[in-house]
Design a protein around this motif. Structure first.
Motif, short mmCIF file in Angstrom:
data_model
loop_
_atom_site.label_atom_id
_atom_site.label_comp_id
_atom_site.label_asym_id
_atom_site.label_seq_id
_atom_site.Cartn_x
_atom_site.Cartn_y
_atom_site.Cartn_z
N SER A 100 89.34 3.49 19.60
CA SER A 100 88.08 3.43 18.94
C SER A 100 87.88 2.07 18.38
CB SER A 100 87.59 4.60 17.74
OG SER A 100 86.18 4.64 17.43
N MET A 101 87.62 1.96 17.09
CA MET A 101 87.44 0.65 16.67
C MET A 101 88.59 -0.37 16.90
SD MET A 101 86.62 -0.56 12.65
CE MET A 101 86.52 -2.29 12.34
N VAL A 127 85.57 0.99 21.54
CA VAL A 127 84.22 0.82 21.40
C VAL A 127 83.95 -0.41 22.38
CG1 VAL A 127 84.04 1.33 18.98
CG2 VAL A 127 84.78 -0.92 19.44
N THR A 128 85.05 -1.00 22.92
CA THR A 128 84.75 -2.16 24.01
C THR A 128 84.00 -1.45 25.24
OG1 THR A 128 86.97 -1.49 24.69
CG2 THR A 128 86.78 -3.35 23.10
N LEU A 131 78.69 -2.39 22.02
CA LEU A 131 78.22 -0.90 21.86
C LEU A 131 76.58 -1.38 21.64
CD1 LEU A 131 80.30 1.08 19.35
CD2 LEU A 131 80.02 1.08 21.89
N PHE A 205 82.15 -3.05 14.46
CA PHE A 205 82.25 -2.45 15.48
C PHE A 205 81.04 -2.36 16.42
CE2 PHE A 205 82.23 1.74 13.17
CZ PHE A 205 81.21 2.32 13.77
N ALA A 206 79.81 -2.25 15.85
CA ALA A 206 78.60 -2.01 16.67
C ALA A 206 78.08 -3.29 17.27
CB ALA A 206 77.49 -1.41 15.58
N HIS A 225 89.40 7.75 28.23
CA HIS A 225 88.00 7.97 27.54
C HIS A 225 87.77 9.55 27.86
CE1 HIS A 225 85.28 5.48 24.87
NE2 HIS A 225 84.62 6.64 25.11
N THR A 231 80.63 10.41 20.09
CA THR A 231 80.94 9.36 19.00
C THR A 231 80.70 7.81 19.68
OG1 THR A 231 82.13 10.63 17.42
CG2 THR A 231 82.16 8.40 17.02
N VAL A 232 81.37 7.52 20.61
CA VAL A 232 81.53 6.30 21.54
C VAL A 232 81.30 6.74 22.91
CG1 VAL A 232 82.61 4.43 22.11
CG2 VAL A 232 82.94 5.12 19.72
N SER A 237 81.01 2.45 27.32
CA SER A 237 82.38 1.98 26.71
C SER A 237 83.34 2.12 27.79
CB SER A 237 82.74 2.61 25.27
OG SER A 237 82.65 4.25 25.65
N HIS A 258 85.66 12.47 21.30
CA HIS A 258 86.11 11.49 20.61
C HIS A 258 87.53 11.46 20.26
CE1 HIS A 258 85.99 7.18 19.50
NE2 HIS A 258 85.85 7.60 18.39
#
Length: 289
Positions: A100-101, A127-128, A131, A205-206, A225, A231-232, A237, A258
């Protein structure tokens, strides 16, 4: 408890990151998600060291038992903290695993520090690449989405975390992929983060664009993923990662939320072991290879 000093704050106080270092062999560094701590890697820390790996997991500044800083909640600083961990432990040919982050730390480290000491990287529900919705990133989430998160944190952080935890693990009226005890465990882990870090890291992260960072990655890369990640979301992503890292190996976990480090723990462990170069218990390589 073990700590690594990564610098000092503006008041001259030491900033220390809490970490664990288990096993011997190929070094693997696990980077946790928001707003948890390294303890989220419970099932990976219990399995990966059994297969000839030295597994290090640390907690970023502001979270868990690491120093609660007021400043430094940006990815340049967080990538520098990661460098300090790798340098202090003198790790070589590392596998970086960012959840995630934490995927943002991996991407920014690879560009900012030239991928020093790193042999391969894995992005898990990360998160890449980017976002936030912008003119050149129309599929991203509107800023209002993240503003609402911060509003919820400021109003009642503990209630926000309780609701967030259910979405995180895909818990619904008819869906219960984790126990109430697991939800309670996650809630307790997240609520000891500082309110400042919890809030500021949402914007980190946003709003951080990792697209150019990703293009610098030349080492073997794994992207994992879940298709039911609310969530993401996959489409903004993990589903776009090969656009920026064409050589990446991509695995989509059908129906996974997630928090797949718990809900899909056995498969995730197996896929990570195969990527690192160690066969898991069943001796099979992950699908997509």
């Amino acid at each position: 408890m073990s700590y690594i000093k990564v610098g000092q704050d503006t008041n001259g106080q030491d900033i220390r990151l809490h970490y664990t270092d288990q096993g011997q062999g190929s070094p693997v560094v696990l980077i946790h998600g928001w707003p948890a701590s390294y303890e989220m890697w419970e099932y990976q820390l219990a399995e990966l060291p059994k297969h000839g790996n030295r597994v290090i997991a640390y907690t970023r500044r502001g979270f868990g038992q690491s120093t609660k800083t007021w400043e430094g909640h940006d990815y340049d600083t967080l990538a520098d903290d990661l460098k300090a961990v790798l340098d202090e432990l003198d790790l070589q040919d590392v596998t970086l695993v960012g959840f995630s982050m934490g995927g943002g730390e991996v991407a920014r480290y690879m560009s900012r520090h030239g991928g020093a000491r790193v042999g391969r990287v894995a992005f898990v529900a990360a998160v890449t690449p980017f976002l936030l919705q912008t003119d050149d990133n129309p599929d991203g989430a509107p800023k209002a989405t993240f503003d609402k998160m911060v509003e919820g944190i400021r109003k009642d952080r503990f209630d926000f975390l309780a609701t967030f935890g259910k979405q995180f693990f895909g818990v619904g009226t008819l869906s219960h992929p984790v126990s109430q005890a697991t939800l309670d465990w996650m809630q307790a882990m997240c609520q000891i983060a500082s309110p400042r870090a919890t809030e500021q890291d949402v914007y980190a992260f946003a709003a951080t664009d990792f697209r150019q960072d990703l293009k610098t990655i030349q080492v073997p890369t794994l992207v994992i993923h879940g298709s039911s990640d609310e969530t993401v979301p996959l489409k903004v992503s993990g589903g776009r990662m090969k656009q920026f890292v064409p050589h990446a190996q991509y695995l989509e976990y059908d129906g996974a939320p997630h928090g797949l480090f718990v809900t899909e723990k056995d498969r995730l462990n197996q896929d990570l072991l195969a990527f690192i170069g160690v066969q898991g218990a069943a001796g099979t390589a992950p699908r997509g290879y």
